[in-house]
Design an enzyme around this catalytic site. Structure first.
Site: not given
Lengths: 465, 102
Positions: A391-393
């Site tokens: 997600n964040d990456v």
């Protein structure tokens, strides 16, 4: 003869540690490097048991020593063999905590010998340092372990940072006072310092977000190295000294390298925990629009008729233990003439290198794994990007939104591909606790479900297609 | 001030070891690829298990009648061994996965 042989053994031990670390930092020699260091360690331990002498007296209590070694070896062996690949990070943290506790216990025992005698200040200083650093490392590692396996939740309250600093200063002040004024009336202060250091270790790690735990573990790892070096001072023992200081220095550098891979500074990790800033970021969401779902059969068709598919694995893959079925999907697609590659973000998962370890376990070939920069070049020519529990990456906010807590972190630019399929369990935000605009883009479609279950169904669909 | 110089003089060998080791530690892992960050951390974690040697020395010097010290020392030996054995084995298991196929 005995003591000179021991000195030689310690020399060999120190050299194996240096060589071991050197070899550990190259992929080809890493495994051998670990064995080299382990051999040096074994030699140093055996040498100490049989050859160490002080004022002409050998060590006694052999039964106790071997008993402890036996219990520790068996427990450690079983724990290390049984631990799942996904749980490696917390295992490392736990072992690190054991080392810290060992250093603290040594200090406690040595202090017991000291009371009532005229002690050199240098000796007392190393004992106190070993106690404080070892205890902080122990308590912190246990909290990090609990956070990684979900037993302990993030916990922060107002003024915690200031409270922590005051606690640390008080602990150090008490240690300094004891250093210059040790007598029979205040020897108990030592145990207060011990407790205070434990509390500090807990409070130090508690507010830091779970996603930053690898950095914290690496930092605590170098702490334990310094605590071990204190023991080296205490016994004038060269192998403890070199081993401890080497790890202290290398661990500190490694901590900074890890921060750099996430494009964050160490202070940012330690003080600016995500918890505080996510509230501010929450204000910017709301106008995200809607996302669309994709059915399994559509996803299967989409992928089997692509020329090139890139897979972006994340923590979701690790939790679901989906690496084997992922490899199956890759083979299946390749049989159909689709080029399949993996894009690995350096901090995907809970530890740098986490994804590489997992995929290697599933026999995914090493040259299919692309590092971030290579991957970003190849997204442009990819037809489908399959994001598996990351997600964040892949959050474009890291590039476009200066208000975002992850702004500035290098990301995988998956939105450059023609189609993006995101597999997630739900629309819940990732570890940083922020929304991901990628999911609402027209070219993105969502495939909800546990990574393993979803991939298994996908494989079945592709086989039938 | 003089006492400080005396201290440096008395301990100069150790001080040299410390300073050189700091630079060596930084130098030796300077160019590690990010893939190896975790195994390297784990390997370093095992190496600081040398603290076990301190635990053995403590244990070996304890008066056999001093039970509190015996138990604390015994615990220290167990924990230190866990650090060493567990640390090296976990690292080995991680690195086993990295071996090149074909």
């Amino acid at each position: 003869m005995g003591l000179s042989l021991l000195s030689f053994i310690y020399l060999v031990g120190s050299v194996t540690f240096i060589l071991g670390l050197k070899m550990l930092s190259h992929p080809d020699t890493a495994r051998k490097g670990n064995l080299v260091a382990a051999a040096g360690m074994t030699l140093a331990i055996i040498g100490t048991i049989f050859l160490y002498e002080e004022n002409g007296e050998r060590l006694h209590n052999h039964l106790w020593i071997f008993g402890g070694l036996l219990i520790g070896s068996i427990t450690g062996w079983i724990a290390a063999k049984k631990v799942k690949m996904t749980a490696m990070p917390e295992m490392v943290s736990l072992f690190n905590g054991m080392g810290g506790a060992c250093a603290a216990l040594i200090s406690i025992n040595e202090y017991g010998h000291l009371v009532g005698r005229d002690a050199a200040q240098g000796t007392l200083l190393t004992i106190l340092l070993g106690l404080i650093i070892g205890s902080v490392s122990f308590a912190g590692s246990i909290i990090a372990w609990g956070k990684l396996n979900g037993r302990i939740k993030d916990f922060a309250f107002k003024g915690q940072q200031i409270g922590n600093i005051i606690l640390l200063l008080l602990t150090l002040a008490a240690a300094a006072y004891l250093l210059f004024n040790l007598n029979n009336d205040n020897y108990w202060l030592f145990y207060i310092i011990f407790v205070a250091a434990l509390v500090y270790g807990v409070m130090f790690v508690l507010p830091i977000g779970g996603a930053d735990m690898p950095v914290v573990i690496s930092l605590l790892n170098s702490f334990t190295g310094v605590a071990a070096a204190c023991g080296g001072f205490l016994y004038n023992n060269q192998v403890m000294l070199t081993g401890g200081i080497l790890v202290g220095a290398a661990g500190t550098l490694l901590t900074m390298l890890m921060c750099k891979a996430m494009n964050r500074s160490l202070t940012n990790v330690l003080i600016g925990s995500f918890g505080g800033s996510s509230a501010a970021a929450a204000g910017t969401k709301g106008e995200q629009g809607s996302y669309k779902e994709i059915s399994l059969s559509d996803a299967a068709v989409c992928m089997s008729y692509a020329n090139k598919v890139m897979i972006v694995p994340g923590y979701g893959l690790a939790v679901a233990q989906a690496q084997h079925v992922c490899h199956e999907l890759e083979k299946l697609l390749e049989e159909k003439g689709v080029e399949v590659k993996y894009a690995i973000h350096p901090v995907a998962g809970r530890m740098p290198g986490h994804m590489n370890v997992l995929l290697a376990e599933a026999d995914v070939s090493y040259d299919k794994l692309l590092e971030m920069e290579q991957a970003n070049d190849e997204f442009k020519t990819s037809d489908v990007v399959l994001v598996l529990g990351a997600n964040d990456v892949v959050n474009p906010a890291a590039k476009s939104d200066p208000a975002s807590p992850i702004y500035g972190m290098p990301i995988l630019e998956v939105e450059q591909a023609k189609t993006v399929i995101v597999n997630k369990r739900s629309m819940k935000p990732g570890y940083a606790g922020i929304e991901n605009a990628l999911f609402f883009q027209p070219k993105t479609s969502m495939l909800f479900g546990d990574a393993k279950a979803a991939l298994q169904k996908l494989v079945a669909e592709i086989k039938n297609a | 001030m003089e006492s400080f110089f005396d201290w440096v003089h008395d301990n100069h060998a150790i001080i040299y070891i410390v300073i050189l080791s700091i630079f060596l530690g930084i130098e030796v892992i300077g160019r590690v690829p990010s893939v190896l960050h975790t195994p390297l951390m784990s390997g370093a974690n095992a190496i600081h298990g040398v603290v076990i040697i301190g635990a053995i020395i403590v244990m070996g010097r304890v008066d056999p009648d001093n039970y509190i010290a015996l138990i604390i020392g015994f615990l220290a030996v167990i924990l230190g061994t866990l650090n060493v054995v567990g640390g090296f084995m976990v690292t080995d298991r991680m690195l086993e996965m990295f071996k090149k196929k074909k």
